[in-house]
Scaffold this motif. Structure first.
Motif, short mmCIF file in Angstrom:
data_model
loop_
_atom_site.label_atom_id
_atom_site.label_comp_id
_atom_site.label_asym_id
_atom_site.label_seq_id
_atom_site.Cartn_x
_atom_site.Cartn_y
_atom_site.Cartn_z
N SER A 38 2.87 18.80 -13.06
CA SER A 38 1.95 19.85 -13.52
C SER A 38 1.49 19.56 -14.94
CB SER A 38 2.63 21.21 -13.45
OG SER A 38 1.80 22.19 -14.01
N ALA A 39 2.42 19.17 -15.80
CA ALA A 39 2.08 18.86 -17.19
C ALA A 39 1.12 17.67 -17.27
CB ALA A 39 3.33 18.59 -18.00
N ASP A 40 1.18 16.79 -16.26
CA ASP A 40 0.28 15.64 -16.21
C ASP A 40 -1.07 15.97 -15.59
OD1 ASP A 40 2.17 14.03 -17.41
OD2 ASP A 40 2.93 13.21 -15.52
N GLY A 41 -1.27 17.27 -15.23
CA GLY A 41 -2.57 17.70 -14.74
C GLY A 41 -2.68 17.82 -13.23
N GLN A 42 -1.58 17.66 -12.50
CA GLN A 42 -1.63 17.81 -11.04
C GLN A 42 -1.80 19.29 -10.68
OE1 GLN A 42 -1.53 15.35 -8.62
NE2 GLN A 42 -1.71 13.94 -10.34
N SER A 43 -2.64 19.56 -9.72
CA SER A 43 -2.89 20.94 -9.30
C SER A 43 -1.75 21.45 -8.41
CB SER A 43 -4.20 21.00 -8.51
OG SER A 43 -4.05 20.28 -7.29
N VAL A 44 -1.73 22.75 -8.23
CA VAL A 44 -0.70 23.35 -7.37
C VAL A 44 -0.81 22.81 -5.94
CG1 VAL A 44 0.14 25.52 -6.38
CG2 VAL A 44 -0.41 25.39 -8.82
N PRO A 45 -2.01 22.71 -5.33
CA PRO A 45 -2.08 22.12 -3.98
C PRO A 45 -1.54 20.69 -3.93
CG PRO A 45 -4.10 23.31 -4.45
CD PRO A 45 -3.31 23.27 -5.74
N ALA A 46 -1.78 19.91 -4.98
CA ALA A 46 -1.25 18.55 -5.01
C ALA A 46 0.27 18.57 -5.08
CB ALA A 46 -1.82 17.78 -6.20
N LEU A 47 0.84 19.47 -5.88
CA LEU A 47 2.30 19.59 -5.95
C LEU A 47 2.87 20.01 -4.61
CD1 LEU A 47 2.74 21.41 -9.38
CD2 LEU A 47 3.04 18.99 -8.89
N MET A 48 2.19 20.91 -3.94
CA MET A 48 2.65 21.36 -2.63
C MET A 48 2.73 20.19 -1.65
SD MET A 48 0.32 24.83 -2.39
CE MET A 48 0.34 24.83 -0.61
N GLN A 49 1.72 19.35 -1.68
CA GLN A 49 1.66 18.22 -0.76
C GLN A 49 2.69 17.15 -1.11
OE1 GLN A 49 -2.16 16.32 -0.57
NE2 GLN A 49 -1.68 15.31 1.36
N VAL A 50 2.82 16.82 -2.37
CA VAL A 50 3.74 15.75 -2.79
C VAL A 50 5.20 16.16 -2.58
CG1 VAL A 50 4.61 14.51 -4.82
CG2 VAL A 50 2.16 14.71 -4.44
N LEU A 51 5.52 17.41 -2.93
CA LEU A 51 6.91 17.86 -2.90
C LEU A 51 7.27 18.62 -1.62
CD1 LEU A 51 7.08 18.93 -6.62
CD2 LEU A 51 8.00 16.86 -5.59
N HIS A 52 6.30 18.81 -0.72
CA HIS A 52 6.53 19.47 0.56
C HIS A 52 7.13 20.87 0.39
CE1 HIS A 52 5.64 15.61 2.36
NE2 HIS A 52 6.56 15.06 1.58
#
Length: 141
Positions: A38-52
């Motif tokens: 998140s601090a690197d600019g990843q969006s919440v949907p991206a975090l959801m996908q990467v971290l399942h």
């Protein structure tokens, strides 16, 4: 749409990187990784996908970080599945192993009856290795 990111200073980033790489709990490591991304600019949907994980989970991580800092990353007491076999079963396990070294199925059957709990011989073997130590655990099989 509101975008939410977590800003981190250098010390916080270093602490989270250490937690991500070295903490023993998977959930703690995932939370640290999520905050770093998140601090690197990843969006919440991206975090959801990467971290399942779900959107609510990501937002809960953010809120816990904002209110509790690093302490908010740890699992609270009582979270997770309680162990089937506990350290209280240690003495019973040692006695059963001494009485029935082989096969482990006999030890499992004895302890299932005494403890009134269901578990596999494999679970018992892992428990004995962890609690009783290598001597009894390796002798069982």
């Amino acid at each position: 749409m509101h975008k939410r990111f977590i800003p981190l200073d250098a010390d916080e980033r270093t602490t989270l990187q250490a937690g991500w790489h070295h903490h023993r709990q998977h959930q703690f490591r995932a939370r640290c990784q999520g905050l770093l991304l998140s601090a690197d600019g990843q969006s919440v949907p991206a975090l959801m996908q990467v971290l399942h994980v779900s959107r609510m989970t990501v937002y809960a991580w953010f809120t816990r970080w904002e209110t509790g800092g690093l302490a908010g990353r740890a699992n609270a007491a009582g979270q997770g599945r309680p162990p089937v076999l506990t350290a209280a079963a240690e003495q019973r396990g040692q006695a059963a192993v001494r009485a029935n070294r082989q096969p482990l199925k006999k030890v499992t059957a004895t302890l299932r009856q005494e403890l009134n709990k269901g578990f596999s011989p494999r679970m018992l073997k892992r428990f004995l290795k962890a609690v009783v130590g290598r001597g009894a655990g390796s002798a069982t099989g």
